[in-house]
Design a protein around this motif. Sequence first.
Motif, PDB file in Angstrom:
ATOM      1  N   ALA A 155      -7.372 -41.049  53.004  1.00  0.00           N
ATOM      2  CA  ALA A 155      -7.473 -42.470  53.289  1.00  0.00           C
ATOM      3  C   ALA A 155      -6.138 -43.053  53.737  1.00  0.00           C
ATOM      4  O   ALA A 155      -6.079 -44.094  54.365  1.00  0.00           O
ATOM      5  CB  ALA A 155      -7.962 -43.212  52.047  1.00  0.00           C
ATOM      6  N   ASN A 156      -5.093 -42.354  53.417  1.00  0.00           N
ATOM      7  CA  ASN A 156      -3.771 -42.912  53.631  1.00  0.00           C
ATOM      8  C   ASN A 156      -3.253 -42.821  55.056  1.00  0.00           C
ATOM      9  O   ASN A 156      -2.077 -42.600  55.270  1.00  0.00           O
ATOM     10  CB  ASN A 156      -2.798 -42.259  52.669  1.00  0.00           C
ATOM     11  CG  ASN A 156      -1.999 -43.316  51.989  1.00  0.00           C
ATOM     12  OD1 ASN A 156      -2.525 -44.391  51.717  1.00  0.00           O
ATOM     13  ND2 ASN A 156      -0.743 -43.046  51.764  1.00  0.00           N
ATOM     14  N   GLY A 157      -4.144 -42.962  55.988  1.00  0.00           N
ATOM     15  CA  GLY A 157      -3.705 -42.942  57.371  1.00  0.00           C
ATOM     16  C   GLY A 157      -3.738 -41.586  58.017  1.00  0.00           C
ATOM     17  O   GLY A 157      -3.438 -41.444  59.195  1.00  0.00           O
ATOM     18  N   VAL A 158      -4.095 -40.579  57.252  1.00  0.00           N
ATOM     19  CA  VAL A 158      -4.073 -39.229  57.785  1.00  0.00           C
ATOM     20  C   VAL A 158      -5.196 -38.991  58.785  1.00  0.00           C
ATOM     21  O   VAL A 158      -5.050 -38.243  59.736  1.00  0.00           O
ATOM     22  CB  VAL A 158      -4.158 -38.194  56.639  1.00  0.00           C
ATOM     23  CG1 VAL A 158      -4.026 -36.794  57.176  1.00  0.00           C
ATOM     24  CG2 VAL A 158      -3.085 -38.471  55.620  1.00  0.00           C
TER      25      VAL A 158
ATOM     26  N   THR B 165      -7.689 -37.448  64.307  1.00  0.00           N
ATOM     27  CA  THR B 165      -8.081 -36.402  63.362  1.00  0.00           C
ATOM     28  C   THR B 165      -9.190 -36.954  62.487  1.00  0.00           C
ATOM     29  O   THR B 165      -9.140 -38.112  62.084  1.00  0.00           O
ATOM     30  CB  THR B 165      -6.887 -36.012  62.476  1.00  0.00           C
ATOM     31  OG1 THR B 165      -5.852 -35.510  63.293  1.00  0.00           O
ATOM     32  CG2 THR B 165      -7.283 -34.944  61.457  1.00  0.00           C
TER      33      THR B 165
ATOM     34  N   THR C 280      -4.869 -41.130  64.386  1.00  0.00           N
ATOM     35  CA  THR C 280      -4.382 -39.754  64.383  1.00  0.00           C
ATOM     36  C   THR C 280      -5.229 -38.796  65.204  1.00  0.00           C
ATOM     37  O   THR C 280      -4.895 -37.642  65.333  1.00  0.00           O
ATOM     38  CB  THR C 280      -4.367 -39.221  62.941  1.00  0.00           C
ATOM     39  OG1 THR C 280      -5.712 -39.278  62.449  1.00  0.00           O
ATOM     40  CG2 THR C 280      -3.473 -40.056  62.068  1.00  0.00           C
TER      41      THR C 280
ATOM     42  N   MET D  47      -9.835 -31.843  59.819  1.00  0.00           N
ATOM     43  CA  MET D  47      -9.099 -31.482  58.620  1.00  0.00           C
ATOM     44  C   MET D  47     -10.127 -31.265  57.523  1.00  0.00           C
ATOM     45  O   MET D  47     -10.923 -32.159  57.240  1.00  0.00           O
ATOM     46  CB  MET D  47      -8.206 -32.647  58.248  1.00  0.00           C
ATOM     47  CG  MET D  47      -7.261 -32.353  57.183  1.00  0.00           C
ATOM     48  SD  MET D  47      -5.865 -33.408  57.562  1.00  0.00           S
ATOM     49  CE  MET D  47      -4.704 -32.776  56.477  1.00  0.00           C
TER      50      MET D  47
ATOM     51  N   LEU E 164       3.464 -37.213  65.822  1.00  0.00           N
ATOM     52  CA  LEU E 164       3.717 -38.091  64.682  1.00  0.00           C
ATOM     53  C   LEU E 164       4.076 -39.488  65.151  1.00  0.00           C
ATOM     54  O   LEU E 164       3.595 -40.481  64.611  1.00  0.00           O
ATOM     55  CB  LEU E 164       4.853 -37.518  63.835  1.00  0.00           C
ATOM     56  CG  LEU E 164       4.645 -36.104  63.316  1.00  0.00           C
ATOM     57  CD1 LEU E 164       5.805 -35.695  62.432  1.00  0.00           C
ATOM     58  CD2 LEU E 164       3.342 -36.015  62.576  1.00  0.00           C
TER      59      LEU E 164
ATOM     60  N   ASN F 100       1.019 -41.155  66.465  1.00  0.00           N
ATOM     61  CA  ASN F 100       0.160 -41.553  65.358  1.00  0.00           C
ATOM     62  C   ASN F 100       0.608 -42.888  64.783  1.00  0.00           C
ATOM     63  O   ASN F 100      -0.187 -43.794  64.586  1.00  0.00           O
ATOM     64  CB  ASN F 100       0.216 -40.510  64.236  1.00  0.00           C
ATOM     65  CG  ASN F 100      -0.484 -39.224  64.609  1.00  0.00           C
ATOM     66  OD1 ASN F 100      -1.199 -39.158  65.614  1.00  0.00           O
ATOM     67  ND2 ASN F 100      -0.272 -38.190  63.824  1.00  0.00           N
ATOM     68  N   LEU F 101       1.901 -42.940  64.529  1.00  0.00           N
ATOM     69  CA  LEU F 101       2.445 -44.141  63.903  1.00  0.00           C
ATOM     70  C   LEU F 101       2.273 -45.350  64.820  1.00  0.00           C
ATOM     71  O   LEU F 101       1.834 -46.413  64.413  1.00  0.00           O
ATOM     72  CB  LEU F 101       3.921 -43.935  63.582  1.00  0.00           C
ATOM     73  CG  LEU F 101       4.586 -45.111  62.875  1.00  0.00           C
ATOM     74  CD1 LEU F 101       3.878 -45.432  61.571  1.00  0.00           C
ATOM     75  CD2 LEU F 101       6.051 -44.821  62.613  1.00  0.00           C
TER      76      LEU F 101
ATOM     77  N   ASN G 131     -11.536 -50.254  52.539  1.00  0.00           N
ATOM     78  CA  ASN G 131     -10.292 -50.105  53.281  1.00  0.00           C
ATOM     79  C   ASN G 131     -10.533 -49.952  54.773  1.00  0.00           C
ATOM     80  O   ASN G 131      -9.604 -49.730  55.534  1.00  0.00           O
ATOM     81  CB  ASN G 131      -9.496 -48.906  52.769  1.00  0.00           C
ATOM     82  CG  ASN G 131      -8.773 -49.245  51.481  1.00  0.00           C
ATOM     83  OD1 ASN G 131      -8.380 -50.379  51.275  1.00  0.00           O
ATOM     84  ND2 ASN G 131      -8.613 -48.256  50.618  1.00  0.00           N
ATOM     85  N   GLY G 132     -11.791 -50.029  55.151  1.00  0.00           N
ATOM     86  CA  GLY G 132     -12.102 -50.005  56.573  1.00  0.00           C
ATOM     87  C   GLY G 132     -12.063 -48.634  57.197  1.00  0.00           C
ATOM     88  O   GLY G 132     -11.934 -48.508  58.413  1.00  0.00           O
TER      89      GLY G 132
ATOM     90  N   GLN H 120      -1.452 -46.136  65.344  1.00  0.00           N
ATOM     91  CA  GLN H 120      -2.169 -46.313  64.090  1.00  0.00           C
ATOM     92  C   GLN H 120      -3.465 -45.516  64.079  1.00  0.00           C
ATOM     93  O   GLN H 120      -4.481 -45.974  63.570  1.00  0.00           O
ATOM     94  CB  GLN H 120      -2.458 -47.790  63.846  1.00  0.00           C
ATOM     95  CG  GLN H 120      -1.210 -48.601  63.624  1.00  0.00           C
ATOM     96  CD  GLN H 120      -0.558 -48.281  62.293  1.00  0.00           C
ATOM     97  OE1 GLN H 120       0.137 -47.275  62.161  1.00  0.00           O
ATOM     98  NE2 GLN H 120      -0.775 -49.121  61.302  1.00  0.00           N
TER      99      GLN H 120
ATOM    100  N   ASP I 137      -8.436 -39.914  48.517  1.00  0.00           N
ATOM    101  CA  ASP I 137      -7.206 -40.664  48.397  1.00  0.00           C
ATOM    102  C   ASP I 137      -6.206 -40.261  49.453  1.00  0.00           C
ATOM    103  O   ASP I 137      -5.583 -41.081  50.114  1.00  0.00           O
ATOM    104  CB  ASP I 137      -6.607 -40.350  47.030  1.00  0.00           C
ATOM    105  CG  ASP I 137      -6.320 -41.611  46.278  1.00  0.00           C
ATOM    106  OD1 ASP I 137      -7.261 -42.397  46.118  1.00  0.00           O
ATOM    107  OD2 ASP I 137      -5.151 -41.798  45.893  1.00  0.00           O
ATOM    108  N   MET I 138      -6.069 -38.967  49.557  1.00  0.00           N
ATOM    109  CA  MET I 138      -5.087 -38.413  50.482  1.00  0.00           C
ATOM    110  C   MET I 138      -5.473 -38.732  51.921  1.00  0.00           C
ATOM    111  O   MET I 138      -4.667 -39.221  52.698  1.00  0.00           O
ATOM    112  CB  MET I 138      -5.046 -36.904  50.225  1.00  0.00           C
ATOM    113  CG  MET I 138      -4.050 -36.152  51.017  1.00  0.00           C
ATOM    114  SD  MET I 138      -4.792 -35.566  52.523  1.00  0.00           S
ATOM    115  CE  MET I 138      -5.977 -34.392  51.850  1.00  0.00           C
TER     116      MET I 138
END
Lengths: 345, 345
Positions: free
Chosen positions: A115-118, A64, A62, A96, A53, A56-57, A145-146, A60, A112-113
Amino acid sequence: MKQKITLKKIAKEFGVSISTVSKALKDSHEISSEVKEKIQAFAKYYHYKPNSLALNLRNQKTKTIGVIIPEIVHHFFTKVITGIEKLANEKGYNVMICLSNESYEKEVLNLDMLANGVVDGIIASVAKETESKEDYRHFTELINNGIPLVMFDRVVDEIECNKVIADDKGGAFLATEQLIKNGCSNIALVTTPDYVTVGLERKEGYLKALKEFQIPENIELIVTIDDQKSIEDQLSFLFRGNNIPDGIFAVNEIYAATVMKVARKFGYSVPEDVEVIGFTDGLISEFTSPSLTTVAQHGRSMGQKALELLLDEIDSQEAHYQYKTNLIQTDLKIRNSTKKVQLQN
Amino acid sequence: MKQKITLKKIAKEFGVSISTVSKALKDSHEISSEVKEKIQAFAKYYHYKPNSLALNLRNQKTKTIGVIIPEIVHHFFTKVITGIEKLANEKGYNVMICLSNESYEKEVLNLDMLANGVVDGIIASVAKETESKEDYRHFTELINNGIPLVMFDRVVDEIECNKVIADDKGGAFLATEQLIKNGCSNIALVTTPDYVTVGLERKEGYLKALKEFQIPENIELIVTIDDQKSIEDQLSFLFRGNNIPDGIFAVNEIYAATVMKVARKFGYSVPEDVEVIGFTDGLISEFTSPSLTTVAQHGRSMGQKALELLLDEIDSQEAHYQYKTNLIQTDLKIRNSTKKVQLQN
DNA sequence: TTTTCTTACGAAAACGTTAGAGTGAATTTT
DNA sequence: AAAATTCACTCTAACGTTTTCGTAAGAAAA
């Protein structure tokens, strides 16, 4: 419950700073070999692994990738996933999987889910409902959003992104051609509503073959299946009139297998009275009787190619990345639902 | 590429602190309604969504659960996934799917990867290779690290965790009993090597039924399939001797479908000469001819139950959580590979 | 007028990691 | 002996968020 070991804890253990530990574990030259050794030994002993985690942060990303498919209880899609997964693993990526269940709303939610960086990128095949609504804003926004996107199989022309499609039209042509060469002249098509793009493509391949061999197309021989109703019932009328088809091309496995079932029910035998060809990578075809001649889709290759394109885009630094569309060849897998005619080519 | 909008950027926009923005978006009473309104409006306009990675790190959880299955090109597992996925979505969880491909090494790798903070819990069905090696340390370690684990279908007794299994033995008993009641007395079993636990369970159910109905068991009627070799070849000998079985119970769909194929090849018809029952949730059964009578496994229910147990454990605060093992009932789905005998019960 | 209490916000720590900049001491160079 | 360099570390910022604590200003109470 054993507490997770972190850099901080190791640092405390040895009375050094966190960065020293971090660098020691990275074998940095900034750290004395003496300190490095003891820290490394300690870390190894306690199975230290950097927390994903945090990485990941910080990075930037994952490592995944997200896959959105309409259905997983579907052999073609599982084949695609197998292809994706295999390559992903080799490249150190996780996969995923999200299911849209052919629903527009769920597709939007999933996107949506993810796209949020996951995930670092997405591979998707669009839901039937989305195709019928023709609302693709969620995909457009994703791209804005790239977030790299690769569409496969059920793709949409309006969206600019990498795509992988099977040569649906070509495969359908091949199948229809085979029926014609085998002597069929009254060839039926069992297909999906036109908004399902792959169905449409396959219909076009069918029509193209008819045209090329100068067989007039006959609206009555084209059955458009409504999945909500009984497939068997919808197919029955093919065998009722006095113009029974001698060849049937079905755009997927279930339709093809069902058509054979219905034909038998009406006392026709396959392939003697009617020849049947399906379109699929599925398992069923091998176990029907007679086994089903099909157009093979090469799902694994599609999955693999899709991931290749995705990683290519992810790794690309170019400001103006050039999107590609990859066509996966289809070919006939002759089994026993067609006659073994010696073709004179 | 549109830049992702963050709290920091909103804060800068309005010349306030990050915490003010955070609180404003959470509708905190600490913030004046005037400020809240403009911040909320701005955030909405720019589709602000909190970054998942940051939340993961801060909350030390990912709202993601990992699923490790041996194979995805397998209808049963896809059914299970469907069950997991559906409930997961309702509960706001994502699903990450990993394939072990029946390989021990890949299972270890997957577990390792998932354990590192990527998921809040894991649902797994163990690989055949792992079952044969009987090395389960990777699972033990997972549990020691405090990561909730639920095993399903192919579970291991030695590991203490929540489990969901199909009533394999009961289902096999049911199938065998049906054959016996239909008048079969020479019933063959087509099964996997004994290290595959579910295969073993099913064999036991078969034996139990024989015993209960006082039919002597006959080693020659038990075929253990080696998946590496041709299944058809291995089944042929059943139809060669002078002691042809009148009933066959196969522990999975492929074996059952293949057995019918081979029987036909030898000139026997199903169900007149031999009755066949398979064990599966699969699709093939409906399309073979005759369609295959099977023991239904209810994969979806298994998946759903597995996730229920997992979430239960995740949410549980108790120091000594009590593990459960859930038995999913199986039942017979009568189709046409068995005779329609009027049973006098 | 002084004290206490709200109101409305900001600062800082925390999650775990990495990497560049900084630092004091020892060593080498001039 | 002074200056420069190297060594072996530590500090700090950063990723984006949440939340506890702190605090200035104004209002209310004494």
